[in-house]
Design a protein around this motif. Structure first.
Motif, PDB file in Angstrom:
ATOM      1  N   LEU A 179      -1.183   2.093  10.425  1.00  0.00           N
ATOM      2  CA  LEU A 179      -0.195   3.115  10.799  1.00  0.00           C
ATOM      3  C   LEU A 179      -0.010   4.122   9.672  1.00  0.00           C
ATOM      4  CD1 LEU A 179       2.470   0.912  12.630  1.00  0.00           C
ATOM      5  CD2 LEU A 179       0.675   2.323  13.637  1.00  0.00           C
ATOM      6  N   ALA A 180      -0.026   3.639   8.430  1.00  0.00           N
ATOM      7  CA  ALA A 180       0.095   4.548   7.289  1.00  0.00           C
ATOM      8  C   ALA A 180      -1.104   5.492   7.241  1.00  0.00           C
ATOM      9  CB  ALA A 180       0.199   3.752   5.993  1.00  0.00           C
ATOM     10  N   ALA A 181      -2.291   4.957   7.496  1.00  0.00           N
ATOM     11  CA  ALA A 181      -3.501   5.785   7.475  1.00  0.00           C
ATOM     12  C   ALA A 181      -3.491   6.829   8.571  1.00  0.00           C
ATOM     13  CB  ALA A 181      -4.735   4.891   7.606  1.00  0.00           C
ATOM     14  N   ASP A 182      -2.787   6.545   9.662  1.00  0.00           N
ATOM     15  CA  ASP A 182      -2.716   7.484  10.782  1.00  0.00           C
ATOM     16  C   ASP A 182      -1.557   8.473  10.659  1.00  0.00           C
ATOM     17  OD1 ASP A 182      -4.983   6.532  11.980  1.00  0.00           O
ATOM     18  OD2 ASP A 182      -3.939   5.156  13.325  1.00  0.00           O
ATOM     19  N   GLY A 183      -0.885   8.459   9.536  1.00  0.00           N
ATOM     20  CA  GLY A 183       0.121   9.479   9.275  1.00  0.00           C
ATOM     21  C   GLY A 183       1.568   9.051   9.366  1.00  0.00           C
ATOM     22  N   ALA A 184       1.835   7.748   9.560  1.00  0.00           N
ATOM     23  CA  ALA A 184       3.231   7.296   9.602  1.00  0.00           C
ATOM     24  C   ALA A 184       3.867   7.453   8.225  1.00  0.00           C
ATOM     25  CB  ALA A 184       3.302   5.844  10.059  1.00  0.00           C
ATOM     26  N   GLU A 185       5.098   7.919   8.210  1.00  0.00           N
ATOM     27  CA  GLU A 185       5.847   8.102   6.968  1.00  0.00           C
ATOM     28  C   GLU A 185       6.905   7.023   6.775  1.00  0.00           C
ATOM     29  OE1 GLU A 185       5.567  12.957   7.209  1.00  0.00           O
ATOM     30  OE2 GLU A 185       7.217  11.896   8.182  1.00  0.00           O
ATOM     31  N   ALA A 186       7.188   6.295   7.821  1.00  0.00           N
ATOM     32  CA  ALA A 186       8.107   5.158   7.771  1.00  0.00           C
ATOM     33  C   ALA A 186       7.608   4.138   8.792  1.00  0.00           C
ATOM     34  CB  ALA A 186       9.537   5.579   8.089  1.00  0.00           C
ATOM     35  N   LEU A 187       8.021   2.895   8.624  1.00  0.00           N
ATOM     36  CA  LEU A 187       7.535   1.813   9.487  1.00  0.00           C
ATOM     37  C   LEU A 187       8.710   1.023  10.038  1.00  0.00           C
ATOM     38  CD1 LEU A 187       5.219   0.008  10.581  1.00  0.00           C
ATOM     39  CD2 LEU A 187       5.369  -1.276   8.431  1.00  0.00           C
ATOM     40  N   ILE A 188       8.756   0.911  11.363  1.00  0.00           N
ATOM     41  CA  ILE A 188       9.767   0.087  12.026  1.00  0.00           C
ATOM     42  C   ILE A 188       9.132  -1.235  12.447  1.00  0.00           C
ATOM     43  CG2 ILE A 188      11.215  -0.170  14.084  1.00  0.00           C
ATOM     44  CD1 ILE A 188      11.703   2.805  14.055  1.00  0.00           C
ATOM     45  N   ALA A 189       9.771  -2.328  12.081  1.00  0.00           N
ATOM     46  CA  ALA A 189       9.366  -3.642  12.589  1.00  0.00           C
ATOM     47  C   ALA A 189       9.917  -3.757  14.004  1.00  0.00           C
ATOM     48  CB  ALA A 189       9.908  -4.758  11.696  1.00  0.00           C
ATOM     49  N   GLY A 190       9.124  -3.316  14.976  1.00  0.00           N
ATOM     50  CA  GLY A 190       9.585  -3.253  16.351  1.00  0.00           C
ATOM     51  C   GLY A 190       9.485  -4.552  17.098  1.00  0.00           C
ATOM     52  N   CYS A 191       9.240  -5.616  16.385  1.00  0.00           N
ATOM     53  CA  CYS A 191       9.251  -6.971  16.942  1.00  0.00           C
ATOM     54  C   CYS A 191       9.877  -7.869  15.885  1.00  0.00           C
ATOM     55  CB  CYS A 191       7.829  -7.426  17.275  1.00  0.00           C
ATOM     56  SG  CYS A 191       7.774  -9.030  18.083  1.00  0.00           S
ATOM     57  N   THR A 192      10.763  -8.764  16.280  1.00  0.00           N
ATOM     58  CA  THR A 192      11.526  -9.540  15.304  1.00  0.00           C
ATOM     59  C   THR A 192      10.676 -10.549  14.531  1.00  0.00           C
ATOM     60  OG1 THR A 192      12.214 -10.916  17.191  1.00  0.00           O
ATOM     61  CG2 THR A 192      13.799  -9.308  16.372  1.00  0.00           C
ATOM     62  N   GLU A 193       9.438 -10.779  14.984  1.00  0.00           N
ATOM     63  CA  GLU A 193       8.559 -11.667  14.224  1.00  0.00           C
ATOM     64  C   GLU A 193       7.898 -10.964  13.033  1.00  0.00           C
ATOM     65  OE1 GLU A 193       9.365 -14.048  17.679  1.00  0.00           O
ATOM     66  OE2 GLU A 193       8.693 -11.966  17.565  1.00  0.00           O
ATOM     67  N   VAL A 194       7.830  -9.645  13.063  1.00  0.00           N
ATOM     68  CA  VAL A 194       7.119  -8.913  12.007  1.00  0.00           C
ATOM     69  C   VAL A 194       7.699  -9.196  10.618  1.00  0.00           C
ATOM     70  CG1 VAL A 194       6.560  -6.610  11.120  1.00  0.00           C
ATOM     71  CG2 VAL A 194       6.251  -7.128  13.552  1.00  0.00           C
ATOM     72  N   PRO A 195       9.027  -9.127  10.432  1.00  0.00           N
ATOM     73  CA  PRO A 195       9.567  -9.377   9.086  1.00  0.00           C
ATOM     74  C   PRO A 195       9.353 -10.808   8.590  1.00  0.00           C
ATOM     75  CG  PRO A 195      11.165  -8.213  10.446  1.00  0.00           C
ATOM     76  CD  PRO A 195      10.081  -8.695  11.356  1.00  0.00           C
ATOM     77  N   ARG A 203       4.443  -3.377   1.083  1.00  0.00           N
ATOM     78  CA  ARG A 203       4.691  -2.284   2.014  1.00  0.00           C
ATOM     79  C   ARG A 203       4.476  -0.939   1.338  1.00  0.00           C
ATOM     80  NH1 ARG A 203      10.266  -5.282   3.626  1.00  0.00           N
ATOM     81  NH2 ARG A 203       9.365  -6.962   4.846  1.00  0.00           N
ATOM     82  N   LYS A 204       3.740  -0.059   1.990  1.00  0.00           N
ATOM     83  CA  LYS A 204       3.431   1.252   1.437  1.00  0.00           C
ATOM     84  C   LYS A 204       4.345   2.344   2.008  1.00  0.00           C
ATOM     85  CE  LYS A 204      -1.425  -0.034   0.907  1.00  0.00           C
ATOM     86  NZ  LYS A 204      -2.830   0.253   1.315  1.00  0.00           N
ATOM     87  N   LEU A 205       5.143   1.997   3.003  1.00  0.00           N
ATOM     88  CA  LEU A 205       6.002   2.968   3.671  1.00  0.00           C
ATOM     89  C   LEU A 205       7.459   2.527   3.560  1.00  0.00           C
ATOM     90  CD1 LEU A 205       3.985   3.220   7.007  1.00  0.00           C
ATOM     91  CD2 LEU A 205       3.831   4.782   5.069  1.00  0.00           C
ATOM     92  N   ASP A 206       8.374   3.461   3.809  1.00  0.00           N
ATOM     93  CA  ASP A 206       9.768   3.061   3.995  1.00  0.00           C
ATOM     94  C   ASP A 206       9.803   2.058   5.147  1.00  0.00           C
ATOM     95  OD1 ASP A 206      10.991   4.651   2.040  1.00  0.00           O
ATOM     96  OD2 ASP A 206      10.974   6.403   3.336  1.00  0.00           O
ATOM     97  N   PHE A 207      10.356   0.883   4.897  1.00  0.00           N
ATOM     98  CA  PHE A 207      10.305  -0.193   5.885  1.00  0.00           C
ATOM     99  C   PHE A 207      11.676  -0.398   6.505  1.00  0.00           C
ATOM    100  CE2 PHE A 207      10.575  -4.733   7.055  1.00  0.00           C
ATOM    101  CZ  PHE A 207       9.548  -4.778   7.973  1.00  0.00           C
ATOM    102  N   ILE A 208      11.695  -0.454   7.821  1.00  0.00           N
ATOM    103  CA  ILE A 208      12.947  -0.618   8.565  1.00  0.00           C
ATOM    104  C   ILE A 208      12.873  -1.914   9.353  1.00  0.00           C
ATOM    105  CG2 ILE A 208      14.391   0.381  10.381  1.00  0.00           C
ATOM    106  CD1 ILE A 208      12.882   3.106   9.425  1.00  0.00           C
ATOM    107  N   ASP A 209      13.782  -2.813   9.049  1.00  0.00           N
ATOM    108  CA  ASP A 209      13.891  -4.086   9.762  1.00  0.00           C
ATOM    109  C   ASP A 209      15.111  -3.988  10.685  1.00  0.00           C
ATOM    110  OD1 ASP A 209      14.326  -6.637  10.683  1.00  0.00           O
ATOM    111  OD2 ASP A 209      14.343  -7.602   8.715  1.00  0.00           O
ATOM    112  N   PRO A 210      14.918  -3.652  11.958  1.00  0.00           N
ATOM    113  CA  PRO A 210      16.061  -3.493  12.855  1.00  0.00           C
ATOM    114  C   PRO A 210      16.907  -4.762  12.982  1.00  0.00           C
ATOM    115  CG  PRO A 210      14.127  -2.476  13.806  1.00  0.00           C
ATOM    116  CD  PRO A 210      13.654  -3.266  12.622  1.00  0.00           C
ATOM    117  N   GLY A 211      16.277  -5.937  12.852  1.00  0.00           N
ATOM    118  CA  GLY A 211      17.048  -7.173  12.934  1.00  0.00           C
ATOM    119  C   GLY A 211      18.048  -7.295  11.800  1.00  0.00           C
ATOM    120  N   GLU A 212      17.616  -6.930  10.600  1.00  0.00           N
ATOM    121  CA  GLU A 212      18.512  -6.955   9.446  1.00  0.00           C
ATOM    122  C   GLU A 212      19.638  -5.945   9.617  1.00  0.00           C
ATOM    123  OE1 GLU A 212      18.160  -5.464   4.872  1.00  0.00           O
ATOM    124  OE2 GLU A 212      16.744  -7.027   5.503  1.00  0.00           O
TER     125      GLU A 212
END
Length: 233
Positions: A179-195, A203-212
């Protein structure tokens, strides 16, 4: 007199992610004694139909769970699963209770990073939900290619089966790197298993853990530090 609200949690999708959410909820609660913590009613129901196979089948089960939590004394709800938020309106109508929305919380945090393009690691259903919220805030969504998305889902089910070792961690980091290589500037963990497997130090991007973030918001809402979410019109 204790004026805190009782939180109802729809969980079990999967169980490990729900326990992670509850741990974060406890950690973020300002407490000196047992009595300072929130009362939390949790339905850990791994029998909810797979949200990734036939999403419609999950709705009535989630609505029934929400109604039972309301009947048991919950004042406000949270769902410890991104994809299940597709049924947010049904859940609120069935229970009569407001919902602290994980998708809204994650998308708002992405906006606060200043990113214009946001990568989302999640199921197809979860990605659809985030796309809508991000678009409403003039942000573009970056997702995996179809082949890599299929590989992500295979990794996701391995995590649900209890695999959290280095192989799975490496695979998850690879998806984030895509995702970073494709131009993402931030990353959302859109599944609760990801974190559960994504290394914080890699992590190379601003990381967002919606569960947290959801756990933090639930504490704030239940303690009266943030208003109750509005019910759907």
């Amino acid at each position: 007199m204790d004026t805190s609200l009782t939180l109802g949690v729809l969980g079990g999708m999967g169980p490990a992610a729900t326990l992670d959410f509850l741990t974060k909820l406890q950690q973020f609660t300002p407490a000196q004694t047992d009595q300072d913590h929130l009362r939390v009613l949790v339905d850990i129901n791994p029998k909810v139909p797979d949200r990734n196979a036939s999403s419609a089948d999950a709705g009535p089960v989630l609505a029934e769970m929400a109604g039972a939590l309301a009947g048991a004394g919950a004042d406000v709800l949270a769902i410890a699963c991104n994809t299940a938020h597709a049924h947010a309106d049904l859940i609120q109508r069935a229970s009569g209770l407001p919902l602290v929305d994980m998708i809204e919380t994650g998308a708002r945090a992405a906006r606060e990073t200043g990113a214009l393009r946001v990568g989302v690691l999640g199921t197809k259903g979860g990605i659809r939900l985030y796309r809508e919220y991000l678009a409403a805030q003039a942000m573009g969504l970056v997702m995996l290619t179809p082949i890599r998305q299929e590989a992500f889902m295979a990794t996701l089910y391995r995590i649900k089966a209890g695999e959290v070792g280095r192989d799975v961690q490496r695979e998850m980091q690879g998806f984030a790197d895509d995702l970073a290589a494709d131009g993402a500037e931030a990353l959302i963990a859109g599944c609760t298993e990801v974190p559960l497997v994504l290394d914080p130090d890699a992590r190379k991007l601003d990381f967002i853990d919606p569960g947290e973030l959801l756990a933090r918001r639930c504490v704030a809402v239940c303690l009266g530090l943030e208003p109750l979410p509005a019910m759907p019109g």
